[in-house]
Structure formats: C-alpha cells, structure tokens
Scaffold this motif. Structure first.
Motif, PDB file in Angstrom:
ATOM      1  N   UNK A 292      49.387  93.140  26.901  1.00  0.00           N
ATOM      2  CA  UNK A 292      48.800  91.903  26.394  1.00  0.00           C
ATOM      3  C   UNK A 292      47.977  92.271  25.165  1.00  0.00           C
ATOM      4  N   UNK A 293      48.102  91.463  24.135  1.00  0.00           N
ATOM      5  CA  UNK A 293      47.414  91.754  22.879  1.00  0.00           C
ATOM      6  C   UNK A 293      46.781  90.471  22.367  1.00  0.00           C
ATOM      7  N   UNK A 294      45.510  90.524  22.061  1.00  0.00           N
ATOM      8  CA  UNK A 294      44.821  89.326  21.603  1.00  0.00           C
ATOM      9  C   UNK A 294      43.790  89.713  20.559  1.00  0.00           C
ATOM     10  N   UNK A 307      46.553  96.833  27.547  1.00  0.00           N
ATOM     11  CA  UNK A 307      45.939  95.541  27.198  1.00  0.00           C
ATOM     12  C   UNK A 307      44.882  95.712  26.116  1.00  0.00           C
ATOM     13  N   UNK A 308      45.001  94.901  25.081  1.00  0.00           N
ATOM     14  CA  UNK A 308      44.111  95.024  23.933  1.00  0.00           C
ATOM     15  C   UNK A 308      43.437  93.703  23.636  1.00  0.00           C
ATOM     16  N   UNK A 309      42.157  93.780  23.343  1.00  0.00           N
ATOM     17  CA  UNK A 309      41.402  92.598  22.904  1.00  0.00           C
ATOM     18  C   UNK A 309      40.478  93.008  21.776  1.00  0.00           C
ATOM     19  N   UNK A 310      40.379  92.192  20.753  1.00  0.00           N
ATOM     20  CA  UNK A 310      39.409  92.405  19.668  1.00  0.00           C
ATOM     21  C   UNK A 310      39.346  93.856  19.210  1.00  0.00           C
TER      22      UNK A 310
ATOM     23  N   UNK B 282      47.285  90.172  14.926  1.00  0.00           N
ATOM     24  CA  UNK B 282      47.665  89.358  16.075  1.00  0.00           C
ATOM     25  C   UNK B 282      46.433  88.553  16.464  1.00  0.00           C
ATOM     26  N   UNK B 283      46.514  87.240  16.286  1.00  0.00           N
ATOM     27  CA  UNK B 283      45.327  86.391  16.410  1.00  0.00           C
ATOM     28  C   UNK B 283      44.985  86.100  17.865  1.00  0.00           C
ATOM     29  N   UNK B 285      45.018  83.314  19.399  1.00  0.00           N
ATOM     30  CA  UNK B 285      45.894  82.340  20.042  1.00  0.00           C
ATOM     31  C   UNK B 285      47.268  82.934  20.359  1.00  0.00           C
ATOM     32  N   UNK B 286      47.507  84.181  19.978  1.00  0.00           N
ATOM     33  CA  UNK B 286      48.847  84.760  20.089  1.00  0.00           C
ATOM     34  C   UNK B 286      49.113  85.327  21.476  1.00  0.00           C
ATOM     35  N   UNK B 287      50.398  85.396  21.810  1.00  0.00           N
ATOM     36  CA  UNK B 287      50.828  86.142  22.989  1.00  0.00           C
ATOM     37  C   UNK B 287      52.047  86.940  22.551  1.00  0.00           C
ATOM     38  N   UNK B 288      51.968  88.248  22.648  1.00  0.00           N
ATOM     39  CA  UNK B 288      53.053  89.095  22.148  1.00  0.00           C
ATOM     40  C   UNK B 288      53.451  90.083  23.234  1.00  0.00           C
ATOM     41  N   UNK B 289      54.737  90.177  23.493  1.00  0.00           N
ATOM     42  CA  UNK B 289      55.200  91.238  24.385  1.00  0.00           C
ATOM     43  C   UNK B 289      56.613  91.679  24.018  1.00  0.00           C
TER      44      UNK B 289
END
Lengths: 379, 370
Positions: A292-294, A307-310, B282-283, B285-289
């Motif tokens: 998951x990337x956000x 999983x990545x955030x900010x 990747x903003x 609001x995005x969902x990437x997989x």
C-alpha cells in the motif's frame, strides 16, 4: 552558447551537523529527493543557465564527489569547449601541499585555472544548497548595474537573520555593509552564498588577500569587506523562490518531505528547468501485490512490497513485505526488512534495517537518523 | 568480441497494431522506460560488441533520436560505432523493401567493418543473453550459421507466424517451417543468426539471385538441406513482441517484480536514454498495487496491475486496471480503464469506461483526445 562566465562551485565542506550522513561523503554528495544528490542542483542550474564551464572545488572526502561530478554528461555539460573540472587541493612547485584554508583561498589556489580560461565573470556558488535559479538573469543584473560583485539575497525573518550573512542595502539594492551572523540584524536580506564577480577586479583582491597573514581568506569575512572598504559597487540581487541550506538531519528530512506537497515550492517536474542526475540504468519502480502506498515520492529502481505513508524513497531502495514506513526519508540502496516498523526517520544510504525492528517515534522532537549503527533496533 | 552486431528489422509477421503505426517496432515503448530495441542492443554491448548497425525499414527519425551516438548503451564514442542504416534509394514497391535488399544497398559498411563475425538479430524478440557463449559454440561447432531458438510449449498461442526449426540430435537444422499454432511444442527460431561476415555476404547474394523478394530467413530455409546450419537452444525466457496482444500480455507478466527478474538481471543491465524526469508522486488519494512505474508520473487515482510510462498523470477518481499507459498520457478524473493500451500524449477524459480483453486490449491512439 557562451556568456563568458565560469562557475566555481565550493564543494569542499563536510557538513558536520549532518552527523553520520557525511561520515564518508562530502555534503554536496548527500542524497536528496529520491534520485538526486545535493550538488545536482547547482550543476543543473549551471547547465540550464547556459554556463558551459564549471570548476568544482573539493576537499573533504572527495573521491566519490570527484568521480561523480567529473561525469559531466549527466548534466549535459560535456561540450567541446566546456565541461566540469574537478579541482581538489594540490602540491605545487612553489609551495607544499596546501589544503584550502577558506572559500577565497580555494579560488586563489586555482587562479591558474581561471587565468587559462580568462573569463569576464566568475560565478561562485556553494555546492550544498537546494534551489532552482537562473544565473543568466543574475548576470544581466550584474552587467546592468555595472557591479563589481553581485550577491544573491533571500528575504528571511528577523529571527532567522542572525544565522546568516546579512546585507545592509540602500533603496537601490546597493550594499553598504555586510554583517556575518549579526546579533541585532538591521536587514532581512540574507546572502545565499551565490556571487558574481567581475574577474579582473576579483583577481586583484584575491592576490592582495593571499598576502595578508591574518586573513581567514574567506569571501564573507575578508574579500567582501575589502571591496566595501574601497567603496566598490556591490549589488544585492533579490531572489524569490525556494532555497534551502539542508544543514541538519531535521532540515534535510523536512526539505524532502516538502516534495510530497502538490504545491511543492521546489517543483521538480518543471520540464523547462529539469534537475539532471546520474542515469542509474535501473528498472521502473515496482509496487508489489500486497503493497500500500499513500502520499509518497518514489523513483525508478525501487521495489515496494510493504506499506508506505508520507515518505520519500530513494533509488534502488527495497521495502520488504509487511514493513510499515510512516513519515520517513529513505536514501538510495537502503533495504527495509520485512515487518519492520519505521516512523519519523531518515534512513541513510545502503543501510539495511533488520526485519521486524521498530525504529523512530511519531512524537519525537527530532528526526531519528538510522545508520548501520542503529539499524538493528534497541539492544 | 570479434563480431559486428546487426539489428535487423522485422517482416510483416511482426506488427504491433496501433503502436506500430507511428513508429517502427524497435522504437515502440516497452515496460515504462524502455524501447523494444534497448534489449537487443544491451545484449550486444553487454557481450562486448561495440560495432553495431541498426537497419531500419522506414521512419528512421524516432530511432535516430532514441539511439543517438550510442553512448547510452556503453558504446565507446571513439573506438565503437552505432550506425543507423536504411535504403537511401526509393524501392519501386514496398515488397522490395526487405532486409536482404537493405544489406546489399549498404554492403560497403558491412564490408568495411573489421570484425570477422556477424551477429544478426531482430529487436522484437526480447531476452537476456550473453552472445559470447553463442559465438564460442558457433566457432567450435564449425557450423556455417548458428540459429538461436527457444523450445516452447506455448506454440499454440504464442510465436504465431514465427519460423519453426526442426533440429536433429546433433543440433543440426534439417528444416524450417512456420508456426501456425497447430502444435503445442515447437522450436521457435529467434531469427538471430551467428556467422562469419563472409557467410553473410554470400548468403545475401544467394538470396538476391534466388528472388528479389527474398528475406534472409527465406534463403536460410532454402539452403538448410545443403549447408551446415545449427541450432542454439536459449534456455532463458524469450518474449516475442509480434502483435499488440503479445505486447500487452508480456507487459502484464513483467509488471510482476519476480517475473521481471528473468529479463532484468542485476549483472546484465538494460540501457536506455534517460529523460531526467523527477521521481513519481503518489498522492494521498491514490491506491497503487502490482505495477511497474516509470519516473515523472503523478498518481491520484487507482492503479492496479499496470505499466506506466514516464510523466503519466492519473487523476483523482480514475481507476486503471491491467493496462499499459505510455509516456505523457493523461487519464482524467473518474474514468475507468480496463485492459487498455493508451499511446503517448493521449488524453482520456470524456469516455467514462473502456474495457478490452487479454486477446484484444483496447488501443487509444497517440495524441488522441477521447
């Protein structure tokens, strides 16, 4: 196209406040923004400003930096009559091996290099600032005002002003006084460490300064005051835009995080002012099935299975399954082991974070720097 | 290495509908940041070949821009050479524009090359291979020509229209045929040939004598009974990009990191021109997989099982599944794409939903606005 200006980039500093990030490389070679090194910014600015000849003065841990900048094709500077020239201290027939004693001394020791090129103007830059700037416009300003030195200045807050070299100017931007880190600043115009000199005059002042026993051979402390003393024409060139001296781990982390904003003040996607860097021959980035990337900034060559955030991710970084990264900056070649939980950290180049460890703290005052020493977590 | 590398152009059995209308197959983008020709060129230069000739059937601009002087491919700018060659005389009919005719028209450059051997290969077969091993085996076997092949069990659905080799137990090629998809297991010719330069010249002359319309593969088929042609079995994965469906399916397989590892080996890099795009953002609001993504993209929507080229923009609310989006395309807000191939600079904004299939992915044309 030549504008008869040679750039000299001062890239010898260690950047001690970056702690272990500069244990083995000079500050200009430190990674930034996923795929760049800090020195890509001044070098790309030179290329984009039609400057064809760039000297890079290196000293501290220079092997990597020397081999990096000498590959001038990265920035398109490999032209017939230009190029990037690496200038570390050297032994001379007339003197023993001398380190660069100050910013001005670094130029003086390479006066033969400049004499051979015989430029009309010399642009002196620092190799460890992050910004985009058209030096061509600054040169126009220098010529327009018939200046002896033009100094790029940035408006800072009064509070910040005591950390900088401050230019006190008249209403026409002419500098009448220079104060290094004043306790009670009279102006908010901070020097960005970007100078354009008319070479003939500069040469005289450098030669005179070299003879002074008690000089620190520094542009800010010695050369500029000498010019001012002689009532030479020093102009302040006001710069508006993003400029950052990423001197500490906190400020380096912060500057990286600013890239995540949609309205990032340092727009790296501007097709008319690209920042160039090494071609790493890497694959596209791969985002895995379970990832998951956000809100992240990720370059080619990285593999994200967790999983990545900010977070800002570097080239050739691998985030293993079930790893959780939040508010992190990960430098090139680092590997985050499976199941590791990393928060508010800056992970240094090529560090392997052990699987399952917990690093950083979301409420910490400072950013935790992760190196080989602490990548295994608490013992 | 003692060989000249020649990248041949493909005949009509390989055509990537849509994408191929705008550029020759070698210049078609592949896996986000590459062009198809990058793979064979990287095989050449990683094998130590630094004299390369790229033959181009038509529309050379795209290739000239992409290949430049060859410095991206590690070709020494003084000792090495990368030449782009094509028929400078007009052909009285397109059928005359075959590889043999182009070799003969440019024979002076082939003759002038100092290397005694030639490796001739097209770009639309994509694989990772050291040609030193092939040349060594060619020399020690005493073959007139060594032909690379892949033994496949997918011949019913893949490699359609390709040459099929019958190889005896001594690896000697006894017959050439065509893959019509009737059999599961076949030896597919990769149209990559190793021979002496003299042999290449002689075979070109024989082909021209036999028929002005002969391609190099035709004279090979004619002469395999009388000459010593040997097969070289390539055991690593071989992808044949000879149709839009194959292109699509290969992209979908290689979007998986583990599958990509078969083609991209750390010690055998694939070179390409750099574009100096910034990293992909990747903003929130995005969902990437499960995707392979080049630099410079801005992703605000959902990207699932895709290959994205450079500087692609996926707007908020857009859902892109199992698709290939080429460089600089824009996928607008709240659009849904499934099994699509969107060509460069195209904008998808008015159409709300596009759905293709594995065999027939939807193709959106270059620079189109839909």
């Amino acid at each position: 196209m030549s504008n008869n200006m040679v750039a000299m980039i001062l890239a010898g500093g260690r950047g001690t406040r970056l702690l272990d990030l500069t244990a083995k490389v000079a500050k200009p070679a430190v990674r930034f923004g996923g795929k760049y090194r800090i020195i890509d910014f001044p070098l790309s600015n030179c290329a984009n400003s039609d400057i064809s000849t760039v000297g890079v003065l290196t000293q501290y841990e220079s092997v990597l930096l020397n081999s990096y900048v000498s590959r001038d094709h990265y920035w398109g500077l490999n032209t017939n009559d230009g190029g990037v020239f690496v200038l570390p201290p050297r032994e001379k027939a007339s003197s023993d091996f001398n380190v660069y004693k100050g910013t001005a001394d670094a130029i003086t020791q390479n006066i033969d290099f400049l004499d051979n090129l015989n430029p009309e103007y010399v642009l002196v830059l620092s190799g460890d600032h992050i910004y985009k700037m058209d030096y061509g416009k600054m040169l126009d300003y220098h010529k327009e005002h018939n200046a002896d030195i033009t100094i790029a200045v940035l408006e800072v807050t009064l509070k910040e002003a005591s950390r900088f070299g401050i230019m006190n100017t008249d209403e026409n931007n002419r500098v009448y006084e220079f104060e290094e880190k004043p306790a009670k600043p009279k102006s908010r115009l901070a020097s960005m460490g970007i100078y354009i000199f008319t070479y003939k005059t500069l040469r005289k002042y450098l030669m005179a300064d070299a003879k002074l026993k008690d000089s620190s051979h520094d542009f800010g402390k010695d050369i500029i005051p000498a010019y001012l003393n002689d009532k030479k024409c020093l102009m302040a060139y006001p710069f508006r835009g993003y400029w950052k001296d990423v001197g500490t781990v906190d400020s380096l982390w912060e500057a990286n995080m600013e890239l995540l904003r949609e309205d990032s003040p340092l727009d790296l996607s501007d097709q008319n002012w690209k920042i160039y860097t090494e071609n790493t021959n890497s694959l596209p980035q791969y985002i895995g099935e379970e990832a998951t990337v956000c809100n992240c900034f990720i370059p080619q060559g990285s593999v994200v299975l967790g999983n990545l955030r900010n977070s800002v991710i570097g080239t050739r970084v691998r985030i293993e399954e079930n790893a959780v990264l939040d508010n992190c900056v990960v430098m090139a070649g680092a590997v985050i082991g499976a199941g590791a939980k990393v928060t508010r950290c800056l992970i240094a180049e090529n560090v392997h974070v052990k699987p399952g460890v917990v690093l950083g703290d979301k409420n910490s005052e400072h950013i935790t720097l992760i190196t080989d020493k602490n990548a295994g977590g608490e013992k | 290495m003692k060989a000249l590398g020649i990248v041949n152009f493909e005949d009509s059995t390989a055509s990537i509908d849509g994408l191929g209308d705008f550029r020759p197959v070698p210049a078609v983008s592949f896996m986000g940041r590459y062009r198809i020709i990058d793979f064979i060129l990287s095989n050449f230069t990683n094998s130590g070949i630094d004299h390369v000739q790229v033959f181009c059937k038509e529309k050379p601009r795209n290739l000239i821009e992409h290949l430049g002087s060859g410095s991206y491919y590690n070709i020494n700018s003084k000792r090495g050479s990368l030449r782009i060659l094509y028929g400078e005389k007009p052909f009285s009919s397109p059928v005359y524009n075959n590889d043999v005719a182009n070799f003969l028209l440019n024979m002076q450059y082939i003759e002038a090359d100092p290397n005694p051997y030639v490796i001739l290969a097209p770009s639309y077969f994509v694989y990772s291979l050291d040609f030193n091993d092939v040349l060594d085996e060619h020399i020690s076997s005493g073959a007139d020509v060594t032909v690379l092949y892949t033994a496949t069990r997918d011949a019913k659905s893949k490699f359609l229209g390709c040459d099929v080799l019958t190889v005896d137990k001594d690896k000697r090629i006894t017959a050439f045929g065509k893959n019509h998809g009737n059999f599961k297991t076949r030896n597919i010719s990769m149209e990559a040939y190793v021979m002496t330069k003299k042999m290449l010249i002689s075979l070109c002359n024989k082909a021209a004598d036999a028929s002005s319309l002969y391609w190099f593969k035709d004279i090979m088929a004619d002469l395999c009974g009388t000459m010593n042609f040997r097969g070289y079995n390539v055991h690593t994965p071989v992808i044949c990009l000879n149709s839009l469906a194959e292109y699509y399916q290969a992209s979908m397989r290689l979007r998986d990191y583990n599958a990509a590892g078969e083609l991209f080996r750390p010690e055998w890099p694939v070179y390409t021109q750099t574009n100096d795009s910034c990293p992909t953002r990747i903003a929130e609001t995005a969902a990437v997989r499960e995707s392979a993504i080049a630099d410079g993209c801005v992703i605000k929507g959902t990207v699932d099982g895709c290959v994205l080229g450079r500087n692609v923009i996926i707007e908020e609310g857009a859902v892109v599944r199992d698709s290939v989006i080429l460089a600089d395309a824009v996928i607008g807000e709240d659009t849904h794409l499934d099994h699509a191939i969107v060509d460069k600079y195209a904008t998808v904004e008015r159409v709300r939903r596009l759905e293709g299939t594995d065999a027939q992915p939807i193709y959106v044309r270059r620079r189109d606005r839909i």
